[in-house]
Motif scaffolding. Structure first.
Motif, PDB file in Angstrom:
ATOM      1  N   GLU A 118     -27.217  10.566 -13.093  1.00  0.00           N
ATOM      2  CA  GLU A 118     -25.988  10.547 -12.304  1.00  0.00           C
ATOM      3  C   GLU A 118     -24.763  10.802 -13.185  1.00  0.00           C
ATOM      4  N   ASP A 119     -23.817  11.561 -12.640  1.00  0.00           N
ATOM      5  CA  ASP A 119     -22.513  11.796 -13.294  1.00  0.00           C
ATOM      6  C   ASP A 119     -22.660  12.333 -14.717  1.00  0.00           C
ATOM      7  N   TYR A 120     -23.659  13.157 -14.929  1.00  0.00           N
ATOM      8  CA  TYR A 120     -23.850  13.759 -16.257  1.00  0.00           C
ATOM      9  C   TYR A 120     -22.979  15.025 -16.329  1.00  0.00           C
ATOM     10  N   ASN A 121     -21.680  14.804 -16.520  1.00  0.00           N
ATOM     11  CA  ASN A 121     -20.718  15.911 -16.530  1.00  0.00           C
ATOM     12  C   ASN A 121     -20.845  16.735 -17.815  1.00  0.00           C
ATOM     13  N   THR A 165     -26.505  14.404  -7.834  1.00  0.00           N
ATOM     14  CA  THR A 165     -26.153  13.558  -8.984  1.00  0.00           C
ATOM     15  C   THR A 165     -24.651  13.389  -9.169  1.00  0.00           C
ATOM     16  N   ASN A 166     -23.860  14.173  -8.420  1.00  0.00           N
ATOM     17  CA  ASN A 166     -22.402  14.149  -8.556  1.00  0.00           C
ATOM     18  C   ASN A 166     -21.951  14.586  -9.955  1.00  0.00           C
ATOM     19  N   SER A 167     -22.825  15.275 -10.674  1.00  0.00           N
ATOM     20  CA  SER A 167     -22.492  15.769 -12.006  1.00  0.00           C
ATOM     21  C   SER A 167     -21.719  17.082 -11.899  1.00  0.00           C
ATOM     22  N   LYS A 211     -22.577   8.091 -21.139  1.00  0.00           N
ATOM     23  CA  LYS A 211     -23.705   8.470 -20.298  1.00  0.00           C
ATOM     24  C   LYS A 211     -24.947   8.581 -21.175  1.00  0.00           C
TER      25      LYS A 211
END
Length: 558
Positions: A118-121, A165-167, A211
């Motif tokens: 998740e949120d792995y930008n 994932t919202n990434s 992260k």
């Protein structure tokens, strides 16, 4: 013993002679065997590796052996805690090697539900927005092309977002002043040769670690900045490969020629660009053909040699400051002057200092595309006495000074005039052009902006048209291809003019980090370049000269 089929395959290709490696990749194979394949504390996540490769080949392109090899190490983990073994990756290879395409595949996979964090930008950073957005734009086009991907990703021109994932995958420029506090899972630094230091890098990676499994990718070809960020990274890579630094502090994949002479053998080009290995895809064959054409063009246009070696062969010349031409090419300017009476020409001068040297010149062209330069210099007696022993009797020291610049000999040949005065009088310069006008048609006078507030009114009073180059440094890079090609093809004629050959041999070509060239001095005081700088000013308007035709007033119909 760890086994990973794509790693094993790549090593096998090398060891059986099917592909060629440069010495850094040879060291890398030994490094991999020693620290990874023979290490029971690490493991390859074959499931993630297969998923990433399948993802890339389904939606983008067929991956080569070296690309699969690189992907494998992105998913190398410690058994004890499941964390990534390598946080930093350095990928250096020649232009066209597919590094941006590969990083697009990996980035898109890492933000996806297939990776599952998740949120792995991910931010891709470069000096210019145009370069930084290359991979994001490629990912955007891919999403827009496939309906299946549109269900998994939301894509705009500035970012790609995984719906599960919202990434976020986006781009940024390297101005790190406002980038504190980012919470990226990975950061990619593109075209790293342009970074002069690690200031902006530190800002962009400051948010990593918040992260799981943070990663840093440093990708690009070599460049013109020496002792900057990239050189320090290469030094670290060398230490890692030689066992002089912590082995997992960096994964270095460096492709380059081992020696400049290998550029003349196209079979060796795959050392710099693994995309060129046999068998080649259609893309790779097209790339090879393009590089081969560029190589052939060097014979006619050698000014692109540094660019070719740096960007295509990933082997910048260690000394990027060099002479404007080989001495043999400078000697080739010693050709008989053609008949120039009544010919059209451009007047030019360099008068940067009124206390040492000034050079005047006339630039002609003929129908064979030769550039013919007639010149005369004015020098101050006090200066040449001090630096070239103009007035002194012989001694060993005097002989050495005279050898550097035999001023009296050149004076006797009529190539220069020695002025016994506190300064070189601007009227003396103008008068030379007035006298030359009796024999040649001077279209205009070209000079840079030094001293022109004094000289311009004097020239205009004599009826000359004057053009001032306000930024002379800017024209050097513009004219460099023409000048270097003319020297290489023996299209420059100075006549038997040793002072002009001396001026030219004193020129130092300095290349900045963008590849722009500037003509400077090899030594600031004694090795003068005034005559060459005057020649450059004339070349700025060389296309305005009628070539090899007499000019008579009575031929004009009024």
């Amino acid at each position: 013993m760890n086994k990973q089929k794509y790693v094993d395959e790549y090593i096998h290709l090398y060891e059986t002679g099917q592909i060629k490696f440069n010495k850094e990749r040879m060291l890398l194979i030994e490094f991999v065997k020693r620290n990874i394949l023979d290490n029971d504390e690490v493991y390859f996540d074959d499931e993630l590796i297969e998923k990433c490769i399948a993802f890339g080949e389904k939606w983008y392109f067929s991956l080569t052996a070296f690309q699969k090899f690189l992907i494998a190490f992105v998913f190398l983990f410690w058994k004890k805690n499941g964390r990534v073994v390598f946080r930093k990756f350095l990928w250096m290879l020649g232009r066209g090697g597919g590094k941006n395409g590969l990083i697009t595949v990996i980035s898109k996979f890492l933000i996806s539900e297939l990776h599952g964090i998740e949120d792995y930008n991910i931010s891709i950073v470069a000096n210019s927005e145009e370069q930084a957005k290359t991979s994001v734009d490629e990912a955007y086009k891919c999403v827009k092309k496939h309906e299946v991907l549109q269900r998994a990703f939301k894509a705009t021109l500035t970012k790609i977002v995984s719906k599960k994932t919202n990434s976020i995958f986006t781009f940024r420029t390297s101005n790190g002043g406002t980038k504190d506090g980012l919470r990226d899972g990975a950061v990619i630094f593109d075209e790293i040769h342009q970074y002069e230091d690690n200031k902006d890098v530190r800002v962009h990676i400051s948010g990593l670690g918040k992260k799981p499994n943070p990663r840093e990718f440093y990708i690009g070809t070599d460049g013109y900045v020496r002792e900057g960020f990239l050189d320090k990274l290469k030094e670290k890579a060398t230490k890692v490969l030689n066992g002089e630094a912590r082995w997992n502090s960096l994964f270095p994949f460096i492709c380059k020629l081992d020696d400049e002479s290998e550029a003349n053998n196209s079979d060796m080009w795959e050392k710099a660009n693994p995309m060129l290995c046999e068998p080649r895809s259609d893309y790779a064959q097209g790339l090879f053909d393009t590089i081969y054409e560029e190589y052939e063009d060097l014979e006619e246009d050698p000014s692109n040699f540094e660019e070719f070696m740096t960007k295509r062969m990933n082997l910048p010349k260690i000394d990027l400051e060099k002479s404007v031409a080989a001495w043999e090419e400078i000697e080739a300017t010693n050709r008989e002057m053609p008949e120039l009476q009544n010919q059209e020409c451009i007047g030019c001068l360099d008068f940067a200092s009124i206390r040492d040297f000034a050079a005047c010149g006339l630039l002609f062209r003929d129908q064979e595309e030769n550039y013919i330069f007639k010149t005369h210099s004015f020098v101050r007696k006090e200066f040449v006495d001090k630096h070239y022993a103009y007035s002194k009797t012989n001694s060993d020291n005097v002989k050495n000074q005279k050898k550097l610049a035999p001023i009296r000999e050149w004076e006797e040949q009529g190539l220069l005039s020695v002025i016994d005065a506190p300064t070189i009088d601007p009227h003396t310069i103008v008068q030379w052009f007035v006298e030359m006008r009796e024999h040649y048609v001077i279209k205009k006078i070209i000079a840079d902006n030094f001293r022109m507030e004094i000289l311009r009114p004097l020239f205009e009073e004599e009826g000359f048209e004057v053009e001032v180059i306000k930024n002379p440094r800017a024209i050097h890079s513009l004219l460099a291809p023409r000048i270097e090609t003319a020297f290489a093809n023996q299209k420059i004629i100075f006549g038997d003019n040793p002072i002009m050959r001396w001026y030219t041999n004193n020129v130092l070509v300095v290349i900045d980090r963008r590849g722009n060239k500037e003509y400077q001095k090899k030594e600031p005081v004694k090795r003068k370049t005034d005559g060459f700088q005057a020649f450059v000013h004339g070349m700025y308007r060389a296309d305005d000269i009628q070539q090899g035709s007499d000019f008579y007033l009575d031929a004009i119909s009024f």
